[in-house]
Scaffold this active site. Structure first.
Site, PDB file in Angstrom:
ATOM      1  N   HIS A 175      -6.159-113.452 -49.219  1.00 45.93           N
ATOM      2  CA  HIS A 175      -7.493-113.156 -48.722  1.00 45.93           C
ATOM      3  C   HIS A 175      -7.992-111.851 -49.327  1.00 45.93           C
ATOM      4  CE1 HIS A 175      -7.744-116.270 -45.612  1.00 45.93           C
ATOM      5  NE2 HIS A 175      -6.473-116.026 -45.371  1.00 45.93           N
ATOM      6  N   HIS A 234      -5.001-116.354 -40.048  1.00 46.49           N
ATOM      7  CA  HIS A 234      -3.824-115.613 -39.588  1.00 46.49           C
ATOM      8  C   HIS A 234      -4.227-114.334 -38.857  1.00 46.49           C
ATOM      9  CE1 HIS A 234      -1.680-118.344 -42.229  1.00 46.49           C
ATOM     10  NE2 HIS A 234      -0.524-117.848 -41.810  1.00 46.49           N
TER      11      HIS A 234
END
Length: 262
Positions: A207, A165
């Site tokens: 993440h 992303h």
């Protein structure tokens, strides 16, 4: 005679409190993925200074990532805004970007618009290949409190480094800024969107901080490669017409040979 009973009742009350606290801790949203392991940051003085420094930085990365994961689940401190954060996360997913670029390409329009949409679709495919290659090479597991969503499960993403992303947001931001021009408000809006996409991955505990940071830097550099490999609409038409002509010649040649044999 009543003191033993009082002490016994106090003992049961304290035992109930400790059991309730243990149940609260066990009911937290920490989620260990299959095969996930906690990282060991133990350090000995016999190790080289580079190894000690790296383990220290990784420990900071792990600690800061846990602090920022405040929307990991509904029971998190900021669990109330989790749907909004997931909406921001979805805006940086590859599926809407790729589908939108292909749709605009096939819908038609001017040659300049089709050229932009073609190169955007190619840039997204390039980003997918590079991120998948690095993830397969590094094989870093996602944070322990990460909860897999439907899109991640369908897409088959198991590894964490770097954040796809973040790379996509940085690359698309530079791509849009190059096409929009020098509008100050538009530039601020695009840069803010890219930063929010990276932040959403941290708030949802998808993440680590280094995954997002390296992903943003990687996406920023990827646009340089996109500019160098820019495909003009005339070149794309020539390639398509050449491939189509070769296939038609092969098909016609095959039909001619079959008719001659008959």
């Amino acid at each position: 005679m009543s003191s033993p009973r009082r002490s016994g009742s106090r003992g049961t009350v304290s035992g109930n409190r400790t059991s309730a606290e243990s149940r609260r801790r066990s009911s937290s949203c920490t989620h260990l993925p299959p095969g996930g392991q906690t990282e060991d940051f133990s350090v000995s003085l016999s190790q080289p200074m580079v190894s000690i420094t790296l383990r220290f930085l990784l420990a900071i990365d792990l600690w800061l990532s846990k602090r920022l994961g405040v929307c990991a689940c509904e029971g998190s401190p900021w669990g109330g805004i989790r749907p909004l954060v997931r909406l921001v996360e979805l805006s940086g997913h590859v599926v809407p970007w790729l589908v939108g670029s292909v749709y605009c390409l096939l819908r038609g329009g001017s040659a300049a618009e089709q050229e932009v949409m073609l190169n955007l679709a190619l840039a997204l495919l390039l980003d997918l290949l590079l991120v998948r290659f690095v993830k397969t090479l590094v094989r870093r597991r996602r944070p322990a409190q990460s909860r897999p969503d439907i899109l991640s499960a369908l897409w088959g993403e198991r590894y964490s480094f770097p954040s796809g992303h973040a790379t996509r947001a940085a690359m698309c931001a530079r791509f849009l800024l190059a096409q929009l021009g020098d509008g100050g408000s538009q530039r601020a809006l695009v840069v803010g969107w890219a930063a929010l996409v990276g932040l959403s991955r941290l708030l949802l505990a998808r993440h680590y901080v280094t995954d997002v940071g390296v992903g943003l830097a990687m996406g920023y550099c990827q646009y340089e490669l996109v500019e160098r490999l820019w495909v003009t609409w005339g070149c794309a038409q020539d390639v398509l017409l050449t491939q189509l002509g070769e296939r038609l010649r092969r098909a016609c040649g095959g039909l001619w040979v079959s008719d001659w044999k008959l």
